[in-house]
Design a protein around this motif. Structure first.
Motif, short mmCIF file in Angstrom:
data_model
loop_
_atom_site.label_atom_id
_atom_site.label_comp_id
_atom_site.label_asym_id
_atom_site.label_seq_id
_atom_site.Cartn_x
_atom_site.Cartn_y
_atom_site.Cartn_z
N ASN A 170 -10.73 3.28 2.98
CA ASN A 170 -11.04 2.05 2.15
C ASN A 170 -10.30 0.88 2.79
OD1 ASN A 170 -12.24 3.61 0.37
ND2 ASN A 170 -10.15 4.56 -0.31
N ALA A 171 -10.34 0.77 4.11
CA ALA A 171 -9.85 -0.61 4.54
C ALA A 171 -10.41 -1.77 4.21
CB ALA A 171 -9.89 -0.43 6.00
N SER A 172 -9.64 -2.89 3.99
CA SER A 172 -10.30 -4.12 3.49
C SER A 172 -10.95 -4.83 4.71
CB SER A 172 -9.12 -5.18 3.39
OG SER A 172 -8.32 -5.40 4.43
N GLY A 201 -3.06 -0.98 9.45
CA GLY A 201 -3.61 -1.01 8.01
C GLY A 201 -2.07 -1.41 7.25
N THR A 204 -0.91 1.07 1.85
CA THR A 204 -1.77 1.46 0.60
C THR A 204 -3.23 1.75 1.32
OG1 THR A 204 -0.51 -0.64 -0.19
CG2 THR A 204 -2.28 0.46 -1.78
N THR A 205 -3.58 0.90 2.30
CA THR A 205 -5.26 1.21 2.76
C THR A 205 -5.14 2.09 3.69
OG1 THR A 205 -4.57 -0.60 4.53
CG2 THR A 205 -5.55 -1.27 2.06
N ASN A 206 -4.12 2.49 4.31
CA ASN A 206 -4.37 3.63 5.56
C ASN A 206 -3.27 4.64 5.18
OD1 ASN A 206 -4.54 5.27 7.45
ND2 ASN A 206 -5.00 3.75 9.14
N SER A 241 -3.19 -6.80 4.58
CA SER A 241 -4.03 -6.95 5.29
C SER A 241 -3.99 -8.00 6.43
CB SER A 241 -5.48 -7.08 4.91
OG SER A 241 -5.66 -5.94 4.10
#
Ligand code: ZN
Length: 839
Positions: A53-55, A95, A98-100, A143
């Motif tokens: 769900n990476a930005s 990341g 949270t994102t990775n 990010s």
């Protein structure tokens, strides 16, 4: 991702197995034991891993690694998500926690700990040997910070390949089929929170310079006609405003789409896009026709559409505020990726309404103007609570706030700026108001300094880095400066002038950066060796100091800033203001001998270093090995530019010498000789202008326009000088009468020198002499000729000589000395000079 690395071996042929065994033996060698393979012999050894769900910003960061590794090795690295398994010995995990999820699991397994020193935009690089594979973590709380971390990683790769440190990601790197990097353990936080650029529009360039604010988005013509709030209807496609539009709808839609994409692109690189608008500028024609109820009385403004006047918005009318609210909200709805507005009150572009209620530029008018700002700010914040603002022109005469009462009401974090020096000229001391900066800082706002602006001295400015470094560090190290949030970097990205941008970008991030090493590395990578790099850097620096010195007082030769010696205050230091009939006419009006003499001395002191700069650049060219055509062209341009400045100073020196002569002696021929010499120097600049490969596009003017205008202006200057009556200078100051003139001989020269068959001696006498003689000696001191009964008048004299000795034999090749001796009653003055014969 915890795939066993041996999986790679299943199903492969024995040949490859041998190679792998060989590689493993090779790897056991000490040289590589503590290095991480990224690419070996054109084979990828690393995978880039982002969260599923990476930005968008993390996606961009991952592709930047891919792009740069491809550029330096020719090998493509794969990008996978944490849900896909990797098969390479190295995995680059990037990341936020949270994102990775991989970063979280590494943390909980105790393999890795995120530093608590990380700021919001800071990053951490850490290599972890898991036995089966090596993981390189690029992590940040945001990010945006991940993008900066990626550039940190790319720079580590470049250092591994080149041995150079520090480096910029865009440095020239020779392709290598293998890349191994050392284990990384690095934490980095930006020094300044606002790292802005107002006019460079390549999103990748901005990202790679770790810029986080792009302040000049939208239309920026500098007139207030197409770039003001009065025409901002062109940014939206709302039926309500269709009757207020000047341009066809398809054209407008094209602009809107292109801006939407651009803002999105900037956002994906972690850059805040600010839409630029003058407040309020000239309204659209359609609006002036259909909504006279919003307008004040006509104001005179030569740069308006009809070049005479226009009708401005009336800032006092509630109907106008209603419209401003609606338009603001519509703009925000149209551009979801837009971060803020750059609102500017400046000069005539923002002509105020002069109805009795608004009262033009009075305190009452200023209050009305602030009302407009607050209407727009309030409307935007209702639409998007975190929308940002950058106000320029604040606290000049255009947007006043003497007691800070308006600033206090602005959203916290609002950005203000101040130009470096008076008009962006290159000086060490930017002369900014520290109390004002601190006051705004205490209110929670941000204050940035616009770095000296390359455009101001274009097309001849190459580098201001030293001045900038000194100025920035001075501010950074001044304990009482606590409101400074950063510096903008403006101007050229091409030519050697781009070096400045590296320094600016680097210092905004790391104030302790060794910027000299950064520049030297950059130049070494482009020009092949340290000797050439050092010469180029030295020449650029000398040039930057000469020009800085020149612009500080125009060497007393121009009144542009008000009076002789007042420098560039209030006026841009553009080259074409320094040349042409107007400029030299102005110089020739120097009203006093004393000023003329100061000017002569100033030019003498500027010429010597500028000559050195020109020689060093030429020497650099001789030994440099430019990596490509562009590097060669940049260097050649630098060679020409150094020489152009030298010739300009020569020309101006002759002018001021002519003025001084006009006071000191009553002789026309000497003055005339100086003036024609000045003209010859101007003439010799012209072919060099034509040699310049690429001018920086000043205000968007093309290379051709720049070249044409500069050559034409110089031609006009020469013509003007040719028709100038030198006697004007003799009449300069009739009251001037020297009390008792000292008997002197000066300005002794011979042309040509070295000579072939003949030469002409020239000299100036302060008084008419009884007798003058020139004696010529060999290098060993033997007298071979005496010229007597030669010209002895007051002022300029010349004497031709056929270069024969007393017996009438032509002189042999070699060096000779001559003594010139003048006698007046019982006074004798003499001086000794050298000449050479080359037949
Ligand atoms: Zn008004």
């Amino acid at each position: 991702m915890h795939t066993n690395s041996l999986v790679r071996n299943s199903g492969i042929g024995s040949n490859l197995y041998v190679i792998i065994v060989f590689c493993l033996i090779f790897l056991s060698n000490d040289v590589y034991a503590d290095e991480i393979p990224i690419v070996i012999s054109n084979t990828s050894q690393a995978t880039i891993q982002i969260g599923a769900n990476a930005s968008n910003q993390e996606h961009f960061a991952a592709t930047e690694i891919q792009t740069f590794i491809q550029k330096v090795t020719g090998t493509h690295l794969k990008i996978l998500t944490n849900q896909q398994s990797t098969e390479t010995p190295t995995v680059i995990v990037l990341g936020t926690p949270t994102t990775n999820p991989t970063i979280r699991s590494l943390q909980s397994a105790g393999d890795f700990k995120i530093s608590d020193e990380l700021d919001e935009e800071g990053y951490q690089l850490k290599s972890i040997d898991l036995g089966t594979e090596v993981v390189i973590v690029i992590v940040s709380p945001t990010s945006r910070g991940v993008i900066y971390g990626v550039y940190g990683f790319i720079e580590a790769c470049i250092t591994a390949l080149t041995g150079l440190h520090p480096v910029h990601p865009d440095i020239h790197v020779q392709l290598d089929d293998t890349l191994r990097i050392p284990f990384l353990d690095e934490i980095s936080n930006p020094f300044y929170p606002v790292r802005a650029v107002l006019e460079i529009d390549d999103p990748n360039w901005l990202a790679r310079h770790r810029v986080n604010m792009s302040g000049g988005e939208g239309v920026w013509t500098g007139t207030g006609i197409e770039d003001g709030f009065g025409t901002a209807f062109k940014y939206v496609d709302t039926p309500e405003f269709s009757t207020l539009q000047d341009e066809p709808r398809d054209q407008r839609l094209e602009r809107i789409t292109s801006l939407q994409n651009r803002f999105k692109e900037l956002k994906s690189r972690g850059i805040d896009a600010y839409l630029f608008m003058y407040l309020t500028g000239e309204p659209t024609e359609a609006l002036i026709k259909t909504r006279p109820d919003l307008l004040g009385p006509e104001v005179l403004y030569g740069a308006s559409r009809n070049e005479v006047s226009y009708r401005p918005f009336c800032w006092s009318k509630p109907e106008f505020h209603t419209l401003a609210r609606k338009l603001t909200k519509e703009i925000l709805k149209t551009y979801p990726s837009l971060a803020g507005f750059h609102l500017r009150s400046w000069g005539h572009e923002t002509r105020a309404c002069n109805c009795p209620d608004c009262g033009d530029r009075t305190p009452q008018g200023q209050a009305k103007l602030w009302d407009v700002y607050f209407t727009i700010i309030k409307a935007a914040r209702e639409e998007r609570p975190n929308f940002k603002f950058y106000l320029s022109g604040y606290d000049s005469s255009w947007l006043q706030d003497p007691d800070g009462r308006y600033a206090r009401q602005l959203p916290k974090g609002t950005i203000f700026s101040q130009k470096w020096g008076a008009d962006g000229e290159p000086v060490v001391d930017p002369n900014i108001s520290i109390p004002q900066m601190n006051a705004l800082g205490e209110m929670g706002h941000q204050y940035i300094v616009l770095s000296h602006d390359v455009e101001e001295v274009m097309p001849f400015w190459m580098i201001e880095s030293d001045l900038f470094v000194q100025g920035v560090r001075k501010l950074a190290n001044t304990p009482e400066v606590n409101g400074l949030s950063g510096f903008t970097i403006q101007g050229a990205t091409q030519g050697l002038g781009y070096l400045d941008r590296l320094v600016s970008a680097g210092l905004n991030w790391n104030i302790q950066l060794d910027s000299q090493q950064l520049l030297e590395n950059e130049l070494m990578a482009r020009y092949g060796n340290k000797e050439a790099a050092d010469l180029i850097l030295s020449a650029l620096r000398i040039n930057s100091w000469t020009l800085s010195s020149y612009f500080s007082d125009y060497a007393y030769s121009l009144t542009i800033g008000g009076s002789y010696g007042s420098g560039s205050a209030g006026l841009a230091t553009r080259f074409w203001n320094l040349i042409g009939p107007k400029a030299i006419e102005n110089t020739l009006l120097i009203p006093e001998l004393k000023i003329a003499q100061t000017a002569v001395n100033r030019f003498t002191s500027l010429l010597a270093p500028q000559l050195r700069a020109a020689n060093e650049m030429l020497a650099a060219k001789e030994i440099a090995s430019p990596v490509d055509l562009e590097a060669l062209q940049d260097l050649m341009d630098a060679v020409y530019l150094m020489r152009i400045w030298e010739l300009l100073f020569q020309s101006r020196q002759k002018l001021v010498e002519a003025i001084a002569l006009g006071y000191e002696y009553n002789t026309g021929s000497a003055i005339n000789a100086k003036l024609s010499s000045a003209g010859e120097f101007s003439k010799s600049i012209q072919p060099l202008i034509k040699q310049i490969h690429e001018f920086v596009p000043l205000f968007g003017y093309s290379h051709q326009t720049n070249e044409f205008e500069l050559v034409k202006t110089l031609q006009n200057e020469v013509e003007w000088l040719n028709s100038y009556d030198y006697r004007t200078l003799q009449q300069h100051d009739e009251s001037f009468s020297p009390e008792k003139t000292e008997f002197l001989i000066r300005e002794v020269h011979n042309y040509p020198n070295p000579l072939k068959r003949e030469t002409t001696f020239t000299y100036i006498l302060s008084l008419e002499a009884d007798e003058v003689e020139i004696t010529i000696y060999t290098a060993s001191g033997r007298r071979i000729q005496i010229l007597n009964e030669i010209s002895a008048k007051e002022g300029y004299n010349e004497e031709e000589w056929d270069a024969q000795d007393a017996e009438g034999n032509p002189l042999a090749n070699g060096v000779y000395f001559y003594k010139i001796r003048a006698m007046l009653e019982d006074e004798v003055v003499e001086s000794i000079h050298k000449l050479a014969v080359i037949r």
